[in-house]
Design an enzyme around this catalytic site. Structure first.
Site, PDB file in Angstrom:
ATOM      1  N   GLU A 326      94.669  15.456  20.333  1.00  0.00           N
ATOM      2  CA  GLU A 326      93.549  16.643  20.493  1.00  0.00           C
ATOM      3  C   GLU A 326      92.326  16.495  19.673  1.00  0.00           C
ATOM      4  OE1 GLU A 326      97.391  20.005  20.572  1.00  0.00           O
ATOM      5  OE2 GLU A 326      96.910  18.908  18.717  1.00  0.00           O
TER       6      GLU A 326
HETATM    7  C1  TNX Z   1     100.508  20.377  19.632  1.00  0.00           C
HETATM    8  S1  TNX Z   1     101.885  17.369  19.866  1.00  0.00           S
HETATM    9  C2  TNX Z   1      99.799  19.221  18.645  1.00  0.00           C
HETATM   10  C3  TNX Z   1     100.246  19.888  17.279  1.00  0.00           C
HETATM   11  C4  TNX Z   1     100.612  21.154  17.286  1.00  0.00           C
HETATM   12  C5  TNX Z   1     101.907  21.409  18.367  1.00  0.00           C
HETATM   13  C6  TNX Z   1     102.320  22.680  18.127  1.00  0.00           C
HETATM   14  C7  TNX Z   1     100.445  17.412  19.413  1.00  0.00           C
HETATM   15  C8  TNX Z   1     100.494  15.551  19.432  1.00  0.00           C
HETATM   16  N1  TNX Z   1      99.535  18.140  18.806  1.00  0.00           N
HETATM   17  O1  TNX Z   1      98.972  19.742  16.784  1.00  0.00           O
HETATM   18  O2  TNX Z   1     101.238  21.445  15.915  1.00  0.00           O
HETATM   19  O3  TNX Z   1     101.280  21.204  19.394  1.00  0.00           O
HETATM   20  O4  TNX Z   1     103.644  22.732  18.985  1.00  0.00           O
END
Ligand code: TNX
Length: 516
Positions: A326
């Site tokens: 992300e």
């Molecule tokens: C996605 S999974 C994210 C996290 C969040 C999560 C909450 C991932 C690699 N990144 O930053 O905490 O969703 O479900």
């Protein structure tokens, strides 16, 4: 004369008793080892119907000190059942009637084991101490229903896992979890033969591990958490204590420093890490994707060299997790060279990089691992480069997803995951391209935006965590919901004994436990 005869008779009968050993308690009905509620389900269990009875004189025999951890775990199990502590005896020629833990050339792979139980003896064997430890976890579950008589049902168990990596992730960054809470989590993983605990040690809301060369990371970056609570961090000594405790339970810690996104806590701690030289504000919300390290500044890589170096030096396991997810405000043309350079730093410090699936957009160094959480296209890019995968699809394996719309904690952006749908899937059947040989293993991540204490973590972990353990351990042909469900229901008795605050899912019947 009469009395002499009587005493002779008594003496004789005493001698007969002694030569036959103690009279054995008798089972009223045949036992059935193969019906034991073991999770994960072993590869094979067969019954011979008898009982190996344990009593105050039962001893545990080991021939090598590396079997000591397993022997100690067995001692704890039996102490609870018998009220006395069985002795551990070092011997290369074990007694006929004891429990023998044997390190042998047993061909069940690195973590496999076998248990052979007759009415006279219980023999556990494995090629490695880990296998002996797993056998003890199995035995603990075999005797769950043993109320009055303490015995092992006779028969044979042979067992070995499908995947070498069976993990859980705990996000200690969004909310901090104490050393004690992490140790309890390790206990739960060990009980279900999970062997990796991935710790998400940094994020926008907190930096949780002492870095001696950059002390403000924890002084400032460790001072808060989601919702504005006090945060916290592990000193390096505390982290080493967690690593040691994990190793004693045959669990390897995988440390994660998330980058280049999810880095606001670091950027708030050191102004010089920001492209504009200004420290950001500390952040206690739950948005993702707004922060980035300054990827074209040399200081960023000096910083990462220090951080990765210090953590790697106190991490005996092979993996270092670099996050990589992300990074929405890092342009792809900056993200790719960043990930490639960071992999070199990790390699220099003797570790293998693991990253969330986005890292497959970069060229992966040989042997590095991508963790599939959201994007099958990224997973395929990793495969095309010959990388192995850790399988953690958010809509199946995320422990922070709610069970249903009434769940007290958790999120539901990926799915609601009731107990059955968390269990009914296979890592090598999700998409056609990803086959068993491409998979290192599976991991169930527990993100902590909505939970701040162990009780709350337990609510999301139980009853789902044992299902992920079974998916990682047991072959697909032996797994089905109908066989799993009653075993899981029985385990609630064990969770109560362990003080676990599990969720009473309406999909399961809870009548074998007391109402909370
Ligand atoms: C996605 S999974 C994210 C996290 C969040 C999560 C909450 C991932 C690699 N990144 O930053 O905490 O969703 O479900």
């Amino acid at each position: 004369m009469k009395s002499t005869l009587l005493s002779l008779l008594i003496l004789l009968s005493g001698l007969i008793m002694a030569s036959c050993g103690k009279p054995r308690p008798q089972l009223e009905t045949p036992s059935d080892l193969a019906a034991s509620p073991v999770i994960p389900l072993p590869a094979s269990m067969t019954s011979t119907g008898g009982g190996y009875f344990l009593d105050q004189d039962t001893e545990i025999f080991i021939s090598d000190s590396s079997a000591m951890l397993a022997a100690g775990a067995l001692q704890d199990v039996l102490k609870n059942q018998l009220g006395t502590t069985p002795a551990i005896v070092m011997s290369s020629d074990p007694d006929e009637e004891g429990i023998v833990l044997r390190l042998s050339e047993d061909n069940n792979g690195a973590e496999g084991y076998s248990i052979s139980i007759t009415e006279d003896q219980t023999v556990i064997s494995s090629a490695n101490p880990a296998g002996l430890f797993y056998a003890v976890q199995t035995l603990k579950q075999v005797i769950v229903n043993n109320e009055k008589l303490v015995y092992f049902p006779t028969g044979e168990i042979t067992d070995a896992p499908v995947y070498e990596y069976r993990g859980m992730m705990l996000d200690v960054a969004r909310h901090f979890f104490t050393v004690e809470e992490v140790k309890r989590t390790i206990d739960y993983l060990a009980f279900y033969k999970l062997n990796y605990l991935h710790l998400h040690l940094s994020d926008d809301q907190g930096w949780r591990i002492e870095i001696k060369s950059w002390p403000k990371l924890t002084e400032i970056g460790g001072s808060t958490e989601v919702g504005g609570g006090p945060g916290g961090f592990y000193t390096q000594e505390e982290y080493k204590d967690i690593v040691t405790y994990a190793a004693e339970h045959f669990i390897t810690i995988v440390p994660e420093i998330d980058m280049p996104g999810h880095t606001n806590a670091a950027l708030a701690s050191y102004a010089e890490l920001n492209c504009d030289g200004k420290a950001t504000e500390l952040y206690t919300g739950t948005r993702v994707g707004f922060s980035t390290l300054c990827t074209d500044m040399e200081l960023t890589y000096e910083f990462l060299d220090d951080v990765i170096g210090e953590i790697s030096a106190i991490t005996p396991g092979p993996y270092f997790h670099i996050g990589g997810d992300e990074s929405h405000v890092t342009p792809m043309e900056d993200y790719i060279p960043f990930i490639e350079r960071v992999q070199e730093i990790v390699k220099k410090h003797g570790k293998i990089s693991v990253g969330w699936d986005e890292i497959a957009n970069a060229k992966l160094l040989e042997g590095n691992i991508a963790q599939w959480w959201a994007n099958a296209e990224n997973a395929n890019k990793a495969l095309a480069q010959g990388a192995k995968l850790i399988i953690s699809p958010a809509n199946k394996a995320y422990l922070d997803m709610q069970y249903d719309s009434t769940s007290q904690f958790g999120l539901h952006w990926a799915a609601y995951i009731p107990v059955d749908s968390g269990y009914i899937w296979s890592a090598d059947k999700l998409v056609p391209e990803i086959k068993r040989e491409n998979i290192l293993g599976i991991e169930a991540p527990l993100w902590s935006e909505t939970i701040s204490e162990l009780d709350e973590a337990e609510y999301l972990m139980f009853p789902r965590l044992p299902g992920y353990a079974e998916i990682g351990w047991t072959t697909e042909d032996k797994r089905d919901w109908e066989s799993y469900k009653p075993r899981l229901e029985i385990h609630s008795k064990l969770w109560e004994d362990m003080g676990i605050d599990f969720y009473r899912s309406p999909q399961l019947e809870w009548n074998n436990t007391n109402e909370l």
